[in-house]
Design a protein around this motif. Structure first.
Motif, PDB file in Angstrom:
ATOM      1  N   THR A 115       0.837  -1.203   0.000  1.00 17.78           N
ATOM      2  CA  THR A 115       0.000   0.000   0.000  1.00 17.78           C
ATOM      3  C   THR A 115       0.871   1.251   0.000  1.00 17.78           C
ATOM      4  O   THR A 115       0.600   2.209  -0.743  1.00 17.78           O
ATOM      5  CB  THR A 115      -0.931   0.018   1.217  1.00 17.78           C
ATOM      6  N   ILE A 116       1.915   1.250   0.806  1.00 19.34           N
ATOM      7  CA  ILE A 116       2.836   2.397   0.834  1.00 19.34           C
ATOM      8  C   ILE A 116       3.529   2.564  -0.513  1.00 19.34           C
ATOM      9  O   ILE A 116       3.667   3.686  -1.022  1.00 19.34           O
ATOM     10  CB  ILE A 116       3.863   2.229   1.968  1.00 19.34           C
ATOM     11  N   GLU A 117       3.957   1.464  -1.094  1.00 19.68           N
ATOM     12  CA  GLU A 117       4.627   1.542  -2.399  1.00 19.68           C
ATOM     13  C   GLU A 117       3.730   2.188  -3.441  1.00 19.68           C
ATOM     14  O   GLU A 117       4.182   3.027  -4.228  1.00 19.68           O
ATOM     15  CB  GLU A 117       5.044   0.140  -2.838  1.00 19.68           C
ATOM     16  N   GLN A 118       2.458   1.811  -3.444  1.00 18.67           N
ATOM     17  CA  GLN A 118       1.509   2.412  -4.379  1.00 18.67           C
ATOM     18  C   GLN A 118       1.227   3.871  -4.024  1.00 18.67           C
ATOM     19  O   GLN A 118       1.125   4.728  -4.909  1.00 18.67           O
ATOM     20  CB  GLN A 118       0.202   1.614  -4.383  1.00 18.67           C
ATOM     21  N   ALA A 119       1.098   4.157  -2.730  1.00 20.22           N
ATOM     22  CA  ALA A 119       0.796   5.518  -2.292  1.00 20.22           C
ATOM     23  C   ALA A 119       1.915   6.487  -2.674  1.00 20.22           C
ATOM     24  O   ALA A 119       1.651   7.652  -2.996  1.00 20.22           O
ATOM     25  CB  ALA A 119       0.557   5.545  -0.788  1.00 20.22           C
ATOM     26  N   LEU A 120       3.143   6.027  -2.640  1.00 24.25           N
ATOM     27  CA  LEU A 120       4.265   6.881  -3.040  1.00 24.25           C
ATOM     28  C   LEU A 120       4.183   7.283  -4.510  1.00 24.25           C
ATOM     29  O   LEU A 120       4.783   8.263  -4.924  1.00 24.25           O
ATOM     30  CB  LEU A 120       5.593   6.186  -2.740  1.00 24.25           C
ATOM     31  N   GLU A 121       3.410   6.514  -5.280  1.00 23.15           N
ATOM     32  CA  GLU A 121       3.155   6.865  -6.668  1.00 23.15           C
ATOM     33  C   GLU A 121       1.781   7.518  -6.835  1.00 23.15           C
ATOM     34  O   GLU A 121       1.271   7.644  -7.946  1.00 23.15           O
ATOM     35  CB  GLU A 121       3.251   5.610  -7.542  1.00 23.15           C
ATOM     36  N   LYS A 122       1.184   7.892  -5.684  1.00 23.81           N
ATOM     37  CA  LYS A 122      -0.126   8.552  -5.640  1.00 23.81           C
ATOM     38  C   LYS A 122      -1.237   7.645  -6.193  1.00 23.81           C
ATOM     39  O   LYS A 122      -2.163   8.096  -6.861  1.00 23.81           O
ATOM     40  CB  LYS A 122      -0.104   9.889  -6.385  1.00 23.81           C
ATOM     41  N   LYS A 123      -1.141   6.361  -5.896  1.00 25.70           N
ATOM     42  CA  LYS A 123      -2.141   5.396  -6.329  1.00 25.70           C
ATOM     43  C   LYS A 123      -2.713   4.655  -5.127  1.00 25.70           C
ATOM     44  O   LYS A 123      -1.980   4.336  -4.185  1.00 25.70           O
ATOM     45  CB  LYS A 123      -1.536   4.378  -7.299  1.00 25.70           C
ATOM     46  N   GLN A 124      -4.014   4.360  -5.173  1.00 25.89           N
ATOM     47  CA  GLN A 124      -4.658   3.540  -4.156  1.00 25.89           C
ATOM     48  C   GLN A 124      -4.549   2.079  -4.571  1.00 25.89           C
ATOM     49  O   GLN A 124      -4.968   1.699  -5.660  1.00 25.89           O
ATOM     50  CB  GLN A 124      -6.125   3.920  -4.009  1.00 25.89           C
ATOM     51  N   ILE A 125      -3.947   1.263  -3.696  1.00 29.59           N
ATOM     52  CA  ILE A 125      -3.851  -0.162  -3.994  1.00 29.59           C
ATOM     53  C   ILE A 125      -5.251  -0.753  -4.141  1.00 29.59           C
ATOM     54  O   ILE A 125      -6.188  -0.331  -3.463  1.00 29.59           O
ATOM     55  CB  ILE A 125      -3.052  -0.895  -2.883  1.00 29.59           C
ATOM     56  N   GLN A 126      -5.379  -1.690  -5.041  1.00 28.30           N
ATOM     57  CA  GLN A 126      -6.674  -2.332  -5.284  1.00 28.30           C
ATOM     58  C   GLN A 126      -6.542  -3.852  -5.200  1.00 28.30           C
ATOM     59  O   GLN A 126      -5.487  -4.383  -5.519  1.00 28.30           O
ATOM     60  CB  GLN A 126      -7.201  -1.935  -6.663  1.00 28.30           C
ATOM     61  N   PRO A 127      -7.594  -4.567  -4.812  1.00 24.86           N
ATOM     62  CA  PRO A 127      -8.848  -4.029  -4.299  1.00 24.86           C
ATOM     63  C   PRO A 127      -8.669  -3.456  -2.907  1.00 24.86           C
ATOM     64  O   PRO A 127      -7.794  -3.898  -2.161  1.00 24.86           O
ATOM     65  CB  PRO A 127      -9.778  -5.238  -4.286  1.00 24.86           C
ATOM     66  N   MET A 128      -9.494  -2.493  -2.563  1.00 25.18           N
ATOM     67  CA  MET A 128      -9.387  -1.847  -1.260  1.00 25.18           C
ATOM     68  C   MET A 128     -10.330  -2.474  -0.239  1.00 25.18           C
ATOM     69  O   MET A 128     -10.015  -2.538   0.948  1.00 25.18           O
ATOM     70  CB  MET A 128      -9.678  -0.355  -1.396  1.00 25.18           C
ATOM     71  N   ILE A 129     -11.494  -2.910  -0.676  1.00 31.11           N
ATOM     72  CA  ILE A 129     -12.433  -3.590   0.212  1.00 31.11           C
ATOM     73  C   ILE A 129     -12.212  -5.093   0.038  1.00 31.11           C
ATOM     74  O   ILE A 129     -12.401  -5.643  -1.056  1.00 31.11           O
ATOM     75  CB  ILE A 129     -13.894  -3.240  -0.119  1.00 31.11           C
ATOM     76  N   VAL A 130     -11.767  -5.754   1.084  1.00 28.58           N
ATOM     77  CA  VAL A 130     -11.362  -7.157   0.987  1.00 28.58           C
ATOM     78  C   VAL A 130     -11.973  -7.960   2.124  1.00 28.58           C
ATOM     79  O   VAL A 130     -12.489  -7.412   3.103  1.00 28.58           O
ATOM     80  CB  VAL A 130      -9.827  -7.296   1.037  1.00 28.58           C
ATOM     81  N   GLU A 131     -11.907  -9.274   2.012  1.00 29.93           N
ATOM     82  CA  GLU A 131     -12.310 -10.138   3.112  1.00 29.93           C
ATOM     83  C   GLU A 131     -11.250 -10.070   4.194  1.00 29.93           C
ATOM     84  O   GLU A 131     -10.064 -10.197   3.927  1.00 29.93           O
ATOM     85  CB  GLU A 131     -12.475 -11.578   2.630  1.00 29.93           C
ATOM     86  N   LYS A 132     -11.686  -9.856   5.414  1.00 32.72           N
ATOM     87  CA  LYS A 132     -10.771  -9.782   6.542  1.00 32.72           C
ATOM     88  C   LYS A 132     -10.922 -10.988   7.461  1.00 32.72           C
ATOM     89  O   LYS A 132      -9.957 -11.496   8.019  1.00 32.72           O
ATOM     90  CB  LYS A 132     -11.022  -8.481   7.327  1.00 32.72           C
ATOM     91  N   TRP A 133     -12.163 -11.438   7.662  1.00 29.94           N
ATOM     92  CA  TRP A 133     -12.384 -12.474   8.652  1.00 29.94           C
ATOM     93  C   TRP A 133     -11.701 -13.778   8.243  1.00 29.94           C
ATOM     94  O   TRP A 133     -11.573 -14.097   7.076  1.00 29.94           O
ATOM     95  CB  TRP A 133     -13.873 -12.689   8.898  1.00 29.94           C
ATOM     96  N   ARG A 134     -11.255 -14.518   9.238  1.00 31.38           N
ATOM     97  CA  ARG A 134     -10.492 -15.740   9.002  1.00 31.38           C
ATOM     98  C   ARG A 134     -11.392 -16.974   8.818  1.00 31.38           C
ATOM     99  O   ARG A 134     -10.984 -17.952   8.218  1.00 31.38           O
ATOM    100  CB  ARG A 134      -9.530 -15.976  10.170  1.00 31.38           C
ATOM    101  N   ASP A 135     -12.590 -16.907   9.351  1.00 32.54           N
ATOM    102  CA  ASP A 135     -13.487 -18.051   9.295  1.00 32.54           C
ATOM    103  C   ASP A 135     -14.797 -17.594   8.663  1.00 32.54           C
ATOM    104  O   ASP A 135     -15.537 -16.816   9.238  1.00 32.54           O
ATOM    105  CB  ASP A 135     -13.734 -18.605  10.711  1.00 32.54           C
ATOM    106  N   LEU A 136     -15.079 -18.087   7.459  1.00 28.76           N
ATOM    107  CA  LEU A 136     -16.269 -17.642   6.756  1.00 28.76           C
ATOM    108  C   LEU A 136     -17.537 -18.333   7.244  1.00 28.76           C
ATOM    109  O   LEU A 136     -18.633 -17.996   6.826  1.00 28.76           O
ATOM    110  CB  LEU A 136     -16.100 -17.899   5.255  1.00 28.76           C
ATOM    111  N   GLN A 137     -17.382 -19.296   8.141  1.00 30.84           N
ATOM    112  CA  GLN A 137     -18.542 -20.012   8.659  1.00 30.84           C
ATOM    113  C   GLN A 137     -19.105 -19.305   9.885  1.00 30.84           C
ATOM    114  O   GLN A 137     -18.353 -18.889  10.766  1.00 30.84           O
ATOM    115  CB  GLN A 137     -18.153 -21.451   9.020  1.00 30.84           C
ATOM    116  N   LYS A 138     -20.408 -19.197   9.960  1.00 35.23           N
ATOM    117  CA  LYS A 138     -21.031 -18.577  11.130  1.00 35.23           C
ATOM    118  C   LYS A 138     -20.867 -19.490  12.326  1.00 35.23           C
ATOM    119  O   LYS A 138     -20.852 -20.705  12.195  1.00 35.23           O
ATOM    120  CB  LYS A 138     -22.513 -18.341  10.860  1.00 35.23           C
TER     121      LYS A 138
END
Length: 200
Positions: A177-200
């Motif tokens: 993300t920092i590497e991209q930001a130094l080039e004034k770019k937002q890394i993509q995708p920005m909205i990602v899966e975070k949770w480790r267990d997809l099962q309820k």
């Protein structure tokens, strides 16, 4: 963009449970050849929790970076005129700091360093950790997303079933993300899966 030779401000705020996740990023920045300047909120400096004793955590940060931490607003203010930082990172960035940043408030060393970076038309990278990212802080995230030179480490819901409004960044993506930001770019995708267990 290579990080070697860059000077990165590393701001830490009071999401104590996230410290273990951001420490590897700090170490990786140093290993990549960047100068890492730690900037600590007052909460980080003074609050001991079950996750870390305040004094021990500060000592660890200074040992990793080889730099004396910036601990006050007067110490952070010269970062603007000196143009020392190529990029500023806030990791973790709590909902409290997020809200203040979005509303131009400046009452901590981290926020002072962030505003000093933005005044120099340089990137500010935000790695959020907030229990109300999809609640009251959603409007502040939206405001920062629309602000020039502010970039986000990809984030998602960390526990959609028990903490429905909580958003946490994937801190393993801080360096790219920092590497991209130094080039004034937002890394993509920005909205990602975070949770480790997809099962309820």
């Amino acid at each position: 963009m290579e990080l070697k030779g860059k000077t990165i401000g590393f701001g830490l705020t009071g999401s104590h449970c996230t410290y273990a996740e951001v420490q590897p990023a700090m170490e990786a920045l140093v290993e990549a050849g960047a100068r890492v300047v730690p900037v600590l909120s007052y909460t980080v400096q003074s609050t001991s929790t079950r996750f870390a004793e305040a004094d021990e955590w500060v000592a660890t940060i200074e040992k990793i970076t080889g730099e004396k931490a910036i601990r006050s607003i007067p110490e952070a203010e010269p970062l603007g005129p000196s143009k020392l930082l190529d990029c500023m990172l806030i990791a973790p960035c709590t909902g409290n700091s997020l809200a203040k940043l979005a509303n131009a408030m400046n009452e901590s060393p981290v926020l002072m360093a962030a505003k000093s970076t933005l005044r120099n038309d340089r990137p500010l990278v935000v790695s959020i950790s907030t229990n109300d990212g999809l609640g009251l802080n959603a409007t502040n995230i939206g405001r920062l997303l629309a602000t020039k030179n502010i970039f986000f480490v990809p984030f998602g819901q960390d526990d959609p079933w028990k903490k429905i409004n909580s958003l946490v960044a994937r801190n393993e993506l801080i360096l790219p993300t920092i590497e991209q930001a130094l080039e004034k770019k937002q890394i993509q995708p920005m909205i990602v899966e975070k949770w480790r267990d997809l099962q309820k």
